[in-house]
Design a protein around this motif. Structure first.
Motif, PDB file in Angstrom:
ATOM      1  N   PHE A 277       0.846  -1.203   0.000  1.00  0.00           N
ATOM      2  CA  PHE A 277       0.000   0.000   0.000  1.00  0.00           C
ATOM      3  C   PHE A 277       0.871   1.239   0.000  1.00  0.00           C
ATOM      4  CE2 PHE A 277       1.242  -0.975   4.137  1.00  0.00           C
ATOM      5  CZ  PHE A 277       0.568  -2.100   4.611  1.00  0.00           C
ATOM      6  N   LYS A 278       0.236   2.357  -0.141  1.00  0.00           N
ATOM      7  CA  LYS A 278       0.970   3.620  -0.122  1.00  0.00           C
ATOM      8  C   LYS A 278       1.358   3.945   1.311  1.00  0.00           C
ATOM      9  CE  LYS A 278       0.300   7.854  -2.245  1.00  0.00           C
ATOM     10  NZ  LYS A 278      -0.324   8.931  -1.669  1.00  0.00           N
ATOM     11  N   LEU A 279       2.586   4.385   1.507  1.00  0.00           N
ATOM     12  CA  LEU A 279       2.967   4.814   2.853  1.00  0.00           C
ATOM     13  C   LEU A 279       2.199   6.084   3.208  1.00  0.00           C
ATOM     14  CD1 LEU A 279       6.857   4.468   2.701  1.00  0.00           C
ATOM     15  CD2 LEU A 279       5.270   2.955   3.888  1.00  0.00           C
ATOM     16  N   ASP A 307       0.875   5.898  17.535  1.00  0.00           N
ATOM     17  CA  ASP A 307      -0.253   5.255  18.185  1.00  0.00           C
ATOM     18  C   ASP A 307      -0.367   3.805  17.718  1.00  0.00           C
ATOM     19  OD1 ASP A 307      -2.393   5.130  19.844  1.00  0.00           O
ATOM     20  OD2 ASP A 307      -3.391   6.890  18.999  1.00  0.00           O
ATOM     21  N   VAL A 308      -1.056   3.032  18.510  1.00  0.00           N
ATOM     22  CA  VAL A 308      -1.310   1.647  18.148  1.00  0.00           C
ATOM     23  C   VAL A 308      -1.923   1.599  16.750  1.00  0.00           C
ATOM     24  CG1 VAL A 308      -2.524  -0.437  18.836  1.00  0.00           C
ATOM     25  CG2 VAL A 308      -1.829   1.220  20.553  1.00  0.00           C
ATOM     26  N   GLY A 309      -1.343   0.775  15.879  1.00  0.00           N
ATOM     27  CA  GLY A 309      -1.922   0.630  14.547  1.00  0.00           C
ATOM     28  C   GLY A 309      -1.485   1.665  13.530  1.00  0.00           C
ATOM     29  N   THR A 313       5.695  -1.010  12.482  1.00  0.00           N
ATOM     30  CA  THR A 313       6.449  -2.194  12.090  1.00  0.00           C
ATOM     31  C   THR A 313       6.984  -2.054  10.656  1.00  0.00           C
ATOM     32  OG1 THR A 313       4.858  -3.416  13.407  1.00  0.00           O
ATOM     33  CG2 THR A 313       6.386  -4.701  12.087  1.00  0.00           C
ATOM     34  N   LEU A 314       6.136  -1.552   9.797  1.00  0.00           N
ATOM     35  CA  LEU A 314       6.533  -1.384   8.409  1.00  0.00           C
ATOM     36  C   LEU A 314       7.684  -0.381   8.296  1.00  0.00           C
ATOM     37  CD1 LEU A 314       6.009  -2.000   5.455  1.00  0.00           C
ATOM     38  CD2 LEU A 314       4.329  -0.148   5.439  1.00  0.00           C
ATOM     39  N   VAL A 315       7.592   0.689   9.045  1.00  0.00           N
ATOM     40  CA  VAL A 315       8.663   1.681   9.046  1.00  0.00           C
ATOM     41  C   VAL A 315       9.967   1.032   9.509  1.00  0.00           C
ATOM     42  CG1 VAL A 315       9.519   3.748  10.222  1.00  0.00           C
ATOM     43  CG2 VAL A 315       7.183   3.687   9.340  1.00  0.00           C
ATOM     44  N   MET A 458      -2.883   7.981  10.836  1.00  0.00           N
ATOM     45  CA  MET A 458      -3.255   6.571  10.704  1.00  0.00           C
ATOM     46  C   MET A 458      -3.351   6.192   9.232  1.00  0.00           C
ATOM     47  SD  MET A 458      -3.756   4.767  13.360  1.00  0.00           S
ATOM     48  CE  MET A 458      -3.779   4.990  15.122  1.00  0.00           C
ATOM     49  N   PRO A 459      -3.050   4.938   8.901  1.00  0.00           N
ATOM     50  CA  PRO A 459      -3.284   4.488   7.530  1.00  0.00           C
ATOM     51  C   PRO A 459      -4.743   4.740   7.168  1.00  0.00           C
ATOM     52  CG  PRO A 459      -2.087   2.812   8.742  1.00  0.00           C
ATOM     53  CD  PRO A 459      -2.473   3.876   9.728  1.00  0.00           C
ATOM     54  N   PRO A 460      -5.000   5.034   5.908  1.00  0.00           N
ATOM     55  CA  PRO A 460      -6.373   5.384   5.520  1.00  0.00           C
ATOM     56  C   PRO A 460      -7.320   4.197   5.642  1.00  0.00           C
ATOM     57  CG  PRO A 460      -4.958   5.187   3.592  1.00  0.00           C
ATOM     58  CD  PRO A 460      -4.070   5.075   4.784  1.00  0.00           C
ATOM     59  N   GLY A 592     -10.204  -2.987  16.028  1.00  0.00           N
ATOM     60  CA  GLY A 592     -10.149  -1.940  15.009  1.00  0.00           C
ATOM     61  C   GLY A 592      -8.998  -2.148  14.056  1.00  0.00           C
ATOM     62  N   ARG A 593      -8.536  -3.372  13.938  1.00  0.00           N
ATOM     63  CA  ARG A 593      -7.397  -3.647  13.058  1.00  0.00           C
ATOM     64  C   ARG A 593      -7.850  -4.145  11.693  1.00  0.00           C
ATOM     65  NH1 ARG A 593      -2.093  -4.789  15.524  1.00  0.00           N
ATOM     66  NH2 ARG A 593      -2.094  -2.930  16.797  1.00  0.00           N
ATOM     67  N   GLY A 594      -9.121  -4.511  11.594  1.00  0.00           N
ATOM     68  CA  GLY A 594      -9.643  -4.923  10.300  1.00  0.00           C
ATOM     69  C   GLY A 594     -10.485  -3.802   9.718  1.00  0.00           C
TER      70      GLY A 594
HETATM   71  P1  ADP Z   1       1.830  -0.507  15.115  1.00  0.00           P
HETATM   72  O1  ADP Z   1       2.961  -1.451  15.287  1.00  0.00           O
HETATM   73  O2  ADP Z   1       2.257   0.910  14.931  1.00  0.00           O
HETATM   74  O3  ADP Z   1       0.780  -0.652  16.167  1.00  0.00           O
HETATM   75  P2  ADP Z   1       1.422  -1.975  12.765  1.00  0.00           P
HETATM   76  O4  ADP Z   1       2.757  -1.786  12.210  1.00  0.00           O
HETATM   77  O5  ADP Z   1       1.115  -3.277  13.422  1.00  0.00           O
HETATM   78  O6  ADP Z   1       1.084  -0.829  13.762  1.00  0.00           O
HETATM   79  O7  ADP Z   1       0.369  -1.656  11.625  1.00  0.00           O
HETATM   80  C1  ADP Z   1      -0.986  -1.898  11.780  1.00  0.00           C
HETATM   81  C2  ADP Z   1      -1.581  -2.396  10.499  1.00  0.00           C
HETATM   82  O8  ADP Z   1      -1.604  -1.371   9.502  1.00  0.00           O
HETATM   83  C3  ADP Z   1      -0.804  -3.533   9.886  1.00  0.00           C
HETATM   84  O9  ADP Z   1      -1.731  -4.510   9.452  1.00  0.00           O
HETATM   85  C4  ADP Z   1      -0.067  -2.896   8.733  1.00  0.00           C
HETATM   86  O10 ADP Z   1       0.168  -3.806   7.707  1.00  0.00           O
HETATM   87  C5  ADP Z   1      -1.022  -1.827   8.290  1.00  0.00           C
HETATM   88  N1  ADP Z   1      -0.369  -0.677   7.650  1.00  0.00           N
HETATM   89  C6  ADP Z   1       0.821  -0.127   7.957  1.00  0.00           C
HETATM   90  N2  ADP Z   1       1.089   0.933   7.174  1.00  0.00           N
HETATM   91  C7  ADP Z   1       0.043   1.065   6.339  1.00  0.00           C
HETATM   92  C8  ADP Z   1      -0.282   1.975   5.269  1.00  0.00           C
HETATM   93  N3  ADP Z   1       0.543   2.964   4.933  1.00  0.00           N
HETATM   94  N4  ADP Z   1      -1.455   1.803   4.627  1.00  0.00           N
HETATM   95  C9  ADP Z   1      -2.289   0.827   4.991  1.00  0.00           C
HETATM   96  N5  ADP Z   1      -2.057  -0.064   5.954  1.00  0.00           N
HETATM   97  C10 ADP Z   1      -0.905   0.035   6.632  1.00  0.00           C
END
Ligand code: ADP
Ligand code: MG
Length: 708
Positions: A277-279, A307-309, A313-315, A458-460, A592-594
């Motif tokens: 997805f787009k950052l 914040d949570v979510g 992790t991706l970063v 937050m991711p969209p 709220g993760r889905g």
């Molecule tokens: P955190 O560790 O900050 O609580 P996560 O890294 O677990 O959050 O990310 C939460 C969810 O959002 C994961 O399922 C991840 O794949 C997804 N996610 C991360 N970045 C994006 C983004 N830019 N767009 C959409 N979804 C994303």
């Protein structure tokens, strides 16, 4: 006694023992308004008559005292003769003491009593509305309600000092300390040495140290008290900042970091081919900040708050890919095995078929498998090692460790962080991630040695979690709601508090709750997880829930950190009144993760303290972790804030309050930064006073350095 109870050994210690509040001796209560719950009262009136009551041990002298609005009893059990000789009826006295109820009547035992100076009070007696306190908290500098007499030569503010029970038993109460203090000041013939440089005194129009200290104990006027407070708060925060900034500066000069000039192939491959997805803009900004750091040749120490979510992790993964592209290994440390495993799964899924190898090393990876991992690590065949504390054991040796990511910072102690340094000749870059948002003012003080990045977006496509407050008694409607979600194919958490001291009762609560839930949802499979279970059992049960084999998970707060079950849409928090705000927010972040609408249901008893009501309301109103943390700080004060206990230093503040003195903190920070930037070599005579004082403080206070 002072030494044992309060650590006061020297005159310096003594004058550094500030009052915690002031009692305004120019304000009076009307006797008719007094009740037994007031901490202290001050009244003005006359003794109508004396009366001796009882004999032997219980005998006492009672003076019936009136101000025209009512009568109150002043009581003495000792020194009766002295009292009757000294005080007479038909004379105006000011009486000060603690009211209490005895056999339905209000009395004041052994009050302070002195002749009222009617001429100075005149018609100006100020009566206090009984709801108002006659105290002025040190925190609240707003004491503008001064009376005319307060502006006379001697102010009406008297200091109140904290004392211990043991001290009080020996007669060393607040008043006695005040007298001692007065004597100490009388003994001092010279003014106290100044501790701030002139340019700061002038810039902020501060009073001198000597004036400030005298006025903090015995304010000449409300105005002077305010000035003293401002100056002393500034000074305290200023020297904390000096310490942190000096340390940071020295470290940045000294600690050479690993240079990572390239963005590298793995990063680009991932970015263009694998990124699903787009950052978000915030994610991109943070990656850029990290990239700037690690190519600079100075060791990175960065705190990543999000914040949570929010997608930390991706970063982290993308930063690791840069390091890998520069031919370095990376590792990521999680606080629990479950989380480490989840990271592994997430990261492997992200990487897909890329030629980047990620492995897991936790306490339960044993035998041959462990040996293979250790060997491959030292041979440089593993690019990303994911694990728990196990990765900092001495036996774990990397070929070229370049970047360490620490997830959920507050569970790693300073010592553990330090251990990482020993893994290489050159210290690896460190990225610390935390989902416990720390308000900026606090982060500045706490993690002055860390640079701070924030993911504030937050991711969209996320639907905000709806938070609902329900009373225990409405369990039926709660269960209906839960059943509805389960019918839609969703999963549900029930969380119970587990606080060490009452562990047994809490476990019983959990067991009872579990039984009730099993009964209420006879068609569902229910998992149960708590801290007393063996880790393997716990893991297995969590996995069952994560795989969707059970619909409900009943647990204590063991699930607090990081577990990811996107299909779970309801978080029920039982006894929510027993949780702190940050903790509630963390727990809520499990749902709220889905893509579905998710709910957080806070269940409390009916009777709630005011502060608790506020807490619950904040949760219902806000989904923003930073706002919640900010509110938490205001409600509880920084000492209690989660994750700050280990810092062991910033919160020994004597007079400043991080929650309330944000502006002063910023001023102090700025001034300290100027000095550190311009004179780290301590050559400028204008700043000499600062360096000298800093050294003296360091000597007298242990643990300043622990913040690193
Ligand atoms: P955190 O560790 O900050 O609580 P996560 O890294 O677990 O959050 O990310 C939460 C969810 O959002 C994961 O399922 C991840 O794949 C997804 N996610 C991360 N970045 C994006 C983004 N830019 N767009 C959409 N979804 C994303
Ligand atoms: Mg996470």
């Amino acid at each position: 006694m002072l030494d044992k109870e309060l650590n006061i050994r020297t005159v310096g210690d003594m004058i550094g023992y500030y009052p915690y509040k002031y009692i305004d001796r120019s304000k009076f209560y009307r006797i008719s308004e007094i009740n037994g719950n007031m901490p202290y009262i001050q009244i003005i009136g006359q003794i109508l008559s004396f009366e001796s009551i009882g004999e032997g041990k219980g005998s006492r002298l009672v003076a019936h005292f009136s101000d025209g609005t009512g009568v109150i009893d002043l009581v003495w059990f000792q020194g009766v003769k002295y009292i009757t000789k000294t005080y007479s009826t038909r004379t105006f006295y000011v009486v000060f003491g603690k009211p209490q109820v005895f056999k339905g009547r209000i009395n004041v035992a052994h009050p302070e009593i002195e002749k009222a100076d009617i001429s100075s009070l005149g018609d100006n007696i100020q009566y206090q509305n009984y709801q108002q306190e006659i105290f002025t908290d040190v925190e609240h500098a707003d004491i503008s309600v001064s009376t005319s007499s307060a502006n006379k030569a001697k102010s009406s503010f008297r200091p109140a000092y904290n004392t211990t029970d043991r001290m009080k038993k020996r007669g060393l109460n607040s008043n006695a300390i005040a007298k001692l203090m007065e004597n100490v000041f009388k003994m001092m013939t010279e003014p106290l040495k100044e501790t701030l440089p002139n340019f700061i005194l002038n810039r902020y129009n501060f009073i001198s140290y000597d004036q400030a200290v005298r006025n903090i104990h015995f304010p000449e006027s409300p105005e002077m008290l305010r000035k003293a407070q401002a100056r002393l708060k500034f000074e305290e925060l200023f020297y904390v900042q000096m310490n942190i900034l000096k340390y940071t500066k020295e470290r940045s000069r000294k600690i050479h970091g690993i240079e990572m000039p390239l963005v590298g192939e793995p990063f680009n491959e991932f970015y263009y081919k694998h990124l699903p997805f787009k950052l978000t803009n915030a994610q991109m900004r943070v990656i850029r900040e990290v990239r700037e750091d690690i190519k600079s040749g100075v060791q990175m120490n960065r705190l990543l708050q999000g914040d949570v979510g929010s997608g930390k992790t991706l970063v982290a993964l993308m930063c690791m890919l840069i390091a890998i592209g520069n031919k370095y290994q990376t590792c990521i440390m999680a606080p629990t095995e479950i989380l480490a495993e989840q990271h592994l799964q997430t990261i492997r899924k992200f990487l897909g078929d890329m030629n980047v190898r990620a492995e897991l090393l936790t306490g339960s990876v044993k035998g041959k498998k462990r040996k293979t991992i250790l060997d491959d690590l030292i041979n440089g065949k593993i690019n990303i090692l994911i694990g728990t504390h196990a990765v900092i054991e001495d036996k774990v040796v990397f070929d070229k460790l370049g970047l360490v990511v620490i997830d959920e910072q507050h569970r790693f102690g300073v010592a553990q962080r330090a251990k990482l340094w020993m893994k290489n000749d050159t210290a690896p870059h460190v990225l610390v991630m935390t989902a416990t948002p720390i308000p900026r003012t606090l982060a500045m003080t706490l993690y002055g040695d860390l640079d701070v990045s924030v993911i504030d977006e937050m991711p969209p496509g996320r639907k905000p979690i709806q938070t609902i407050h329900l009373f225990d008694a409405h369990r039926k409607s709660l269960y209906l709601r839960v059943q509805h979600e389960i019918d839609l194919g969703r999963q549900v958490y029930f969380v119970y508090p587990l606080i060490q001291e009452s562990e047994k009762i809490d476990l019983k609560n959990l067991e009872e709750g579990y039984d009730n839930i099993c009964k209420a949802f006879p068609l569902c499979k229910v998992s149960k997880v708590h801290g007393k279970m063996k880790p393997a059992e716990k893991d297995a049960e969590m996995q069952r829930f994560a795989r969707g084999e059970t619909q409900i998970l009943v647990s204590t707060t063991v699930i607090e950190v990081g577990v990811n079950v996107p299909n779970a849409s309801v978080m029920v928090i039982e006894n929510a009144e027993r949780f702190g705000l940050s903790q509630l927010h963390q727990l809520r972040g499990r749902v709220g993760r889905g893509a579905d609408q998710s709910y957080c249901i806070l269940v409390t008893k009916y009777q709630l303290a005011n502060e608790t009501k506020k807490r619950i309301q904040i949760m219902v109103d806000s989904n923003d972790g930073f706002e919640i943390a900010e509110q938490d700080l205001k409600l509880r004060g920084p000492g209690d804030l989660e994750g700050t206990q280990q810092s062991g230093m910033a919160f020994d503040l004597k007079i400043a309050n991080l929650a309330k003195d944000g502006i002063i903190l910023q001023m102090a920070r700025q001034a300290a930064q100027e000095i550190v930037d311009n004179d780290i070599d301590q050559q400028n005579p204008n700043f000499a006073i600062v360096w000298k004082h800093l050294k003296e403080i360091r000597k007298s206070q242990i643990n300043w350095g622990a913040i690193s």
